[in-house]
Every structure is written in C-alpha cells, then in structure tokens.
Design a protein around this motif. Structure first.
Motif, PDB file in Angstrom:
ATOM      1  N   VAL A  33       1.044  -1.115   0.217  1.00  0.00           N
ATOM      2  CA  VAL A  33       0.326  -0.150  -0.165  1.00  0.00           C
ATOM      3  C   VAL A  33       0.673   1.461   0.476  1.00  0.00           C
ATOM      4  O   VAL A  33       0.245   1.966  -0.476  1.00  0.00           O
ATOM      5  CB  VAL A  33      -0.978   0.388   1.263  1.00  0.00           C
ATOM      6  N   LYS A  34       2.036   1.190   0.908  1.00  0.00           N
ATOM      7  CA  LYS A  34       2.699   2.598   0.824  1.00  0.00           C
ATOM      8  C   LYS A  34       3.250   2.467  -0.522  1.00  0.00           C
ATOM      9  O   LYS A  34       3.523   4.058  -0.867  1.00  0.00           O
ATOM     10  CB  LYS A  34       4.112   1.869   1.512  1.00  0.00           C
ATOM     11  N   SER A  35       3.808   1.007  -0.959  1.00  0.00           N
ATOM     12  CA  SER A  35       4.872   1.707  -2.571  1.00  0.00           C
ATOM     13  C   SER A  35       3.874   1.935  -3.993  1.00  0.00           C
ATOM     14  O   SER A  35       4.431   3.225  -4.563  1.00  0.00           O
ATOM     15  CB  SER A  35       4.961   0.192  -3.178  1.00  0.00           C
ATOM     16  N   ARG A  36       2.785   1.524  -3.497  1.00  0.00           N
ATOM     17  CA  ARG A  36       1.203   1.782  -4.806  1.00  0.00           C
ATOM     18  C   ARG A  36       1.273   3.353  -3.714  1.00  0.00           C
ATOM     19  O   ARG A  36       1.336   4.279  -5.062  1.00  0.00           O
ATOM     20  CB  ARG A  36      -0.107   1.506  -4.147  1.00  0.00           C
ATOM     21  N   TRP A  38       3.027   5.539  -3.300  1.00  0.00           N
ATOM     22  CA  TRP A  38       3.939   6.614  -3.251  1.00  0.00           C
ATOM     23  C   TRP A  38       4.980   6.474  -5.777  1.00  0.00           C
ATOM     24  O   TRP A  38       4.892   7.194  -5.710  1.00  0.00           O
ATOM     25  CB  TRP A  38       6.040   5.616  -3.193  1.00  0.00           C
ATOM     26  N   ILE A  39       4.417   5.081  -5.456  1.00  0.00           N
ATOM     27  CA  ILE A  39       4.491   5.225  -6.718  1.00  0.00           C
ATOM     28  C   ILE A  39       3.604   5.963  -7.195  1.00  0.00           C
ATOM     29  O   ILE A  39       3.225   6.652  -9.203  1.00  0.00           O
ATOM     30  CB  ILE A  39       3.960   3.699  -7.344  1.00  0.00           C
ATOM     31  N   ASN A  44       5.427   9.617 -12.681  1.00  0.00           N
ATOM     32  CA  ASN A  44       4.219   9.440 -13.529  1.00  0.00           C
ATOM     33  C   ASN A  44       4.826   9.677 -15.132  1.00  0.00           C
ATOM     34  O   ASN A  44       6.338   9.990 -14.936  1.00  0.00           O
ATOM     35  CB  ASN A  44       3.034  10.921 -13.196  1.00  0.00           C
ATOM     36  N   LEU A  45       3.953  10.516 -16.138  1.00  0.00           N
ATOM     37  CA  LEU A  45       5.093  10.306 -17.806  1.00  0.00           C
ATOM     38  C   LEU A  45       6.040  11.402 -17.696  1.00  0.00           C
ATOM     39  O   LEU A  45       6.901  10.885 -18.047  1.00  0.00           O
ATOM     40  CB  LEU A  45       3.686  11.103 -18.135  1.00  0.00           C
ATOM     41  N   VAL A  61       8.012  -3.987 -12.446  1.00  0.00           N
ATOM     42  CA  VAL A  61       7.215  -4.254 -10.809  1.00  0.00           C
ATOM     43  C   VAL A  61       6.556  -5.636 -11.431  1.00  0.00           C
ATOM     44  O   VAL A  61       6.235  -6.222  -9.501  1.00  0.00           O
ATOM     45  CB  VAL A  61       6.929  -2.711 -10.190  1.00  0.00           C
ATOM     46  N   HIS A  62       5.592  -5.536 -12.171  1.00  0.00           N
ATOM     47  CA  HIS A  62       4.924  -6.621 -12.358  1.00  0.00           C
ATOM     48  C   HIS A  62       4.988  -8.022 -12.038  1.00  0.00           C
ATOM     49  O   HIS A  62       4.717  -9.153 -11.571  1.00  0.00           O
ATOM     50  CB  HIS A  62       3.727  -6.690 -13.542  1.00  0.00           C
ATOM     51  N   ASP A  63       6.441  -7.875 -12.765  1.00  0.00           N
ATOM     52  CA  ASP A  63       7.207  -9.094 -12.748  1.00  0.00           C
ATOM     53  C   ASP A  63       7.711  -9.928 -11.203  1.00  0.00           C
ATOM     54  O   ASP A  63       7.217 -11.196 -10.848  1.00  0.00           O
ATOM     55  CB  ASP A  63       7.394  -9.189 -13.659  1.00  0.00           C
TER      56      ASP A  63
END
Length: 117
Positions: A33-36, A38-39, A44-45, A61-63
């Motif tokens: 949750v913290k990483s989300r 922050w991301i 951003n673009l 990140v997904h992998d």
C-alpha cells in the motif's frame, strides 16, 4: 514421545508456521500500500523519457509481484501436501483401529451406553 504426541507437535509447529506466514503477508500488504501511494504520487509521465521506458519499468514491478505470489503459492502447496500426508497417516491409523476405541476410527462419536458430562 508417543505417536499422537508427535503428530500434535507437528501440527502445532505447522500452525505456528502458518501464523508467521500470515504476519509476513500482512506486513507485505502494508508495504505494498505504501509503495502504491509512492508510485502513484511520484512516478508519472514526466519521470520517464518516453512511454516505452514507463511500460518497461511497470512490467518489471509486475514481474516481481508475480514471482512473489508464485513463491508463496508453492510454499503453501508444499505445506498443504505435508499436512495432508500427516493427516492421512493419522486417519489410516484410526481406521485400522490404532486408536484402541474399537469404533473404527470414530472415537466416542457413537457412544451409545455412556452418559454425557
């Protein structure tokens, strides 16, 4: 140590192991949750040179998440297999009359002549 005591200790250890796994997963969820946050707030673009680099990093990140989930699934499957083996051995012992109750592994489930306490 008798066989039932051994099974009891093994089951207790497995339960403690599962509790520790649950605590680790809870900590990982909080970290995610913290990483989300922050991301979502920082990446951003404008943080990337082009869209291809942004896609590449999000796929990395997904992998990593897929590898983590796969590892946890394999670990839980191994634990479940071990517990199944232990429980099946215990059931076979009970079905063969190893419990000494003479009830075919049912213990006092069908206690027809006794009193209820």
């Amino acid at each position: 140590m008798s066989r039932p005591e051994s099974f009891n200790r093994m089951m207790t250890a497995a339960a403690k192991f599962q509790l520790n796994i649950a605590i680790i997963l809870e900590a990982k969820a909080i970290e995610a949750v913290k990483s989300r946050h922050w991301i979502c707030n920082r990446l951003n673009l404008s943080a990337y040179e082009d869209h291809a680099q942004q896609v590449k990093e999000t796929m990395d990140v997904h992998d990593q998440l897929i590898e983590l989930i796969d590892g946890l699934t394999k670990m839980e499957s191994a634990l479940a297999k071990n517990l199944t083996v232990i429980l099946n051995q215990k059931e076979e012992e009970d079905m063969l009359g190893g419990s000494g109750s003479g009830g075919g592994g049912m213990g006092d489930l069908f206690n027809l002549g006794g009193s209820f306490k």
